[in-house]
Design an enzyme around this catalytic site. Structure first.
Site, PDB file in Angstrom:
ATOM      1  CB  SER A  63      -0.700  -0.485   0.912  1.00 21.13           C
ATOM      2  OG  SER A  63      -2.003  -0.976   1.349  1.00 21.13           O
ATOM      3  NE  ARG A 188      -2.136   0.049   9.175  1.00 21.65           N
ATOM      4  CZ  ARG A 188      -2.082  -0.665   7.685  1.00 21.65           C
ATOM      5  NH1 ARG A 188      -0.649  -0.614   7.431  1.00 21.65           N
ATOM      6  NH2 ARG A 188      -2.658  -0.954   6.590  1.00 21.65           N
ATOM      7  CB  ALA A 254       6.992   5.365   8.627  1.00 22.35           C
ATOM      8  CE  LYS A 323      -5.424  -0.916   3.305  1.00 27.57           C
ATOM      9  NZ  LYS A 323      -3.442  -1.697   3.097  1.00 27.57           N
ATOM     10  CG  ASP A 390      -4.169  -5.195   2.036  1.00 28.15           C
ATOM     11  OD1 ASP A 390      -3.848  -5.477   1.311  1.00 28.15           O
ATOM     12  OD2 ASP A 390      -2.841  -4.414   2.551  1.00 28.15           O
ATOM     13  CG  HIS A 394      -3.170  -8.997   4.840  1.00 24.77           C
ATOM     14  ND1 HIS A 394      -2.546  -8.811   4.789  1.00 24.77           N
ATOM     15  CD2 HIS A 394      -3.167  -7.722   4.617  1.00 24.77           C
ATOM     16  CE1 HIS A 394      -1.199  -8.236   3.547  1.00 24.77           C
ATOM     17  NE2 HIS A 394      -1.755  -7.054   3.718  1.00 24.77           N
ATOM     18  CG  ASP A 432      -3.326  -0.515  -2.651  1.00 21.91           C
ATOM     19  OD1 ASP A 432      -4.032  -1.388  -2.835  1.00 21.91           O
ATOM     20  OD2 ASP A 432      -2.906   0.046  -1.415  1.00 21.91           O
ATOM     21  CG  HIS A 451       0.503  -6.983  -0.714  1.00 20.29           C
ATOM     22  ND1 HIS A 451       1.212  -6.032   0.017  1.00 20.29           N
ATOM     23  CD2 HIS A 451      -0.852  -7.171   0.314  1.00 20.29           C
ATOM     24  CE1 HIS A 451       0.053  -5.414   0.881  1.00 20.29           C
ATOM     25  NE2 HIS A 451      -0.712  -6.317   1.026  1.00 20.29           N
TER      26      HIS A 451
END
Length: 501
Positions: A63, A188, A254, A323, A390, A394, A432, A451
């Protein structure tokens, strides 16, 4: 062409799969809107992996990479490729020399933490072993806080990765001190309880203890716990971080290191913070963390967002939590602050353990906001990301993935119908990278959670230009295409080409 607005819908992880495959969640879900636009509107395919997006040949896209290539209009050399090239002479790096000098002066231990994985999405294990070996050669003890993958790699690939890693550090004063699945170490989504569990193992050795890394992994596999979900565990007699020690954060991406780095630096509400002497990161994570890094960020000019702003036009970025960084920070090629006249909307992701438990995630809430903003006709460019393909892809759960596809398809129909109401508006639907179009790995007889190398779709609905012809290309061709649709000259820095024939 002079359309007044473009709505760019990025279906995250929605690749071009084998249509009749029983493991393709898209084709098996039979999404009606998708099938309609695929058959009735101009369509082409875009490369989203390997050298076409600035990665090594054969490397899956992700991504971060995808959004940077989309917005920049050029092939961006990615961190993996850059570090592969430069790490051979890393001992000459000024910040690394300073870090080593401080450890030598204080007789401290170097704590390297990162994803021990060959996935190449957030890190690479060979970078971590190279750094560990080079630091150890200065007679500095090195301990590794190993995060396990199973998400950008096969679910049970961690054992092999750790075996290879330990082989590469053999003979030096280096050992693995803690192990944690990335579910805990690399959250995150503000699930701070997960991050804290990893932090307490690293900082205070406050976790279940195990004598051997391999037997720890084996025990988890025997209990059907895959790499990603292994709970933070202390290995052997590790005691924690001391004041004289140094910390090196070895992930180059990051977004999934910011929470852990924030706790390490005492920048959260968590009050029990271990003190240490120095800190260093592989790449720059976030401006306000102020961590010196080994590889400073590259700077990009004349990206899509910048050009929209320079033309005094308004733009919107909208995504749910998972995202949000991709449509803001990464879509602006590492620029944290919004451009002039750039509005951002964050829709909270649902608080569930894994997204197969709620495959629709927050797509409907996002769409409600998005539709209202399209109708307002305030924005020349709207960038929206649907995370479901996505994030649910996963999990490796096929039935949940089909539900995610249908949820996004329902939202896409609402967006399409809204765009149809607006004069001189264009809808672009793309992705993406791939993921949800391949949910099982027959070769290894295991769910496919990573992916893919598949190309991604690019579909365009122009309200007044139904005879448009498109050519195949790559992600970096999207920004030039959008500029052509808006009647804005492409800058020289954009080396991509418009997909419009």
């Amino acid at each position: 062409m002079n359309f007044k607005s473009v709505v760019l819908c990025i279906l995250d992880g929605w690749g071009n799969g084998i249509g009749d495959s029983k493991y393709n969640a898209i084709s098996n879900a039979n999404p009606p809107c998708w099938q309609y636009i695929s058959s009735n509107y101009p369509r082409c395919s875009l490369s989203a992996c390997g050298t076409d997006v600035g990665l090594p040949d054969g490397q899956i896209g992700n991504s971060e990479v995808g959004h940077m290539n989309i917005c920049s209009g050029r092939v961006v050399m990615q961190s993996l490729q850059r570090i592969d090239r430069e790490i051979k002479t890393i001992e000459n790096n000024k910040n690394l020399r300073s870090f080593i000098s401080d450890l030598k002066d204080k007789n401290g231990v170097c704590h390297i933490m990162g994803l021990v994985s060959d996935g190449g999405v957030h890190s690479h294990q060979k970078h971590i072993s190279t750094l560990a070996n080079k630091i150890s050669q200065h007679e500095i003890k090195v301990v590794i806080h190993a995060f396990l993958d199973g998400r950008d790699t096969l679910p049970n690939s961690g054992k092999k990765c750790v075996q290879e890693f330990e082989e590469n550090i053999k003979g030096n004063d280096i050992r693995i001190a803690t192990v944690s699945g990335r579910y805990y170490a690399m959250d995150r989504d503000n699930r701070w309880e997960r991050t804290i569990e990893t932090y307490e193992a690293i900082a205070f050795a406050r976790a279940t203890c195990h004598n051997n890394v391999m037997s720890l992994i084996d025990n988890n596999y025997q209990n059907n716990i895959t790499d990603e979900f292994i709970r933070p565990t202390v290995i052997g007699d590790y005691k924690g971080i001391e004041l004289k020690d140094g910390v090196l954060l070895a992930n180059f991406r990051a977004d999934r290191m910011i929470q852990l780095a924030s706790i390490l630096l005492g920048k959260t509400g968590y009050t029990e913070v271990a003190k240490f002497s120095s800190i260093l990161s592989m790449m720059k994570y976030k401006e306000d963390l102020q961590i010196p890094c080994l590889f400073p960020p590259a700077f990009f000019t004349n990206t899509l967002g910048e050009i929209i702003a320079d033309n005094k036009l308004r733009q919107l970025r909208i995504a749910e939590t998972e995202k949000y960084a991709h449509v803001t920070f990464f879509f602006n090629c590492g620029k944290e602050e919004p451009f002039s006249n750039e509005e951002r909307i964050l829709i909270p992701s649902p608080k569930v353990e894994t997204y197969d438990l709620q495959p629709e995630m927050s797509a409907f809430e996002l769409t409600e906001k998005l539709v209202g903003k399209i109708r307002s006709q305030e924005f020349t460019l709207i960038v929206a990301n649907y995370a479901n393909p996505d994030m649910v892809g996963h999990t490796g759960n096929m039935e949940a993935a089909k539900k995610a596809v249908l949820a996004v398809d329902d939202c896409l129909a609402k967006v399409l119908n809204t765009v149809k109401e607006i004069n001189d508006a264009v809808l672009i639907v793309t992705a993406d990278h791939g993921n949800v179009e391949c949910m099982f790995d027959e070769k290894n007889n295991t769910p496919h959670t990573a992916h893919t190398l598949n190309k991604v779709p690019f579909i365009i609905y122009p309200n007044s230009c139904n005879n448009l012809k498109l050519k195949d290309g790559r992600l970096s061709d999207i920004a030039p295409t959008i500029l052509q649709l808006l009647g804005i000259k492409k800058p020289d820095e954009m080396t991509g080409s418009s997909l419009i024939v």
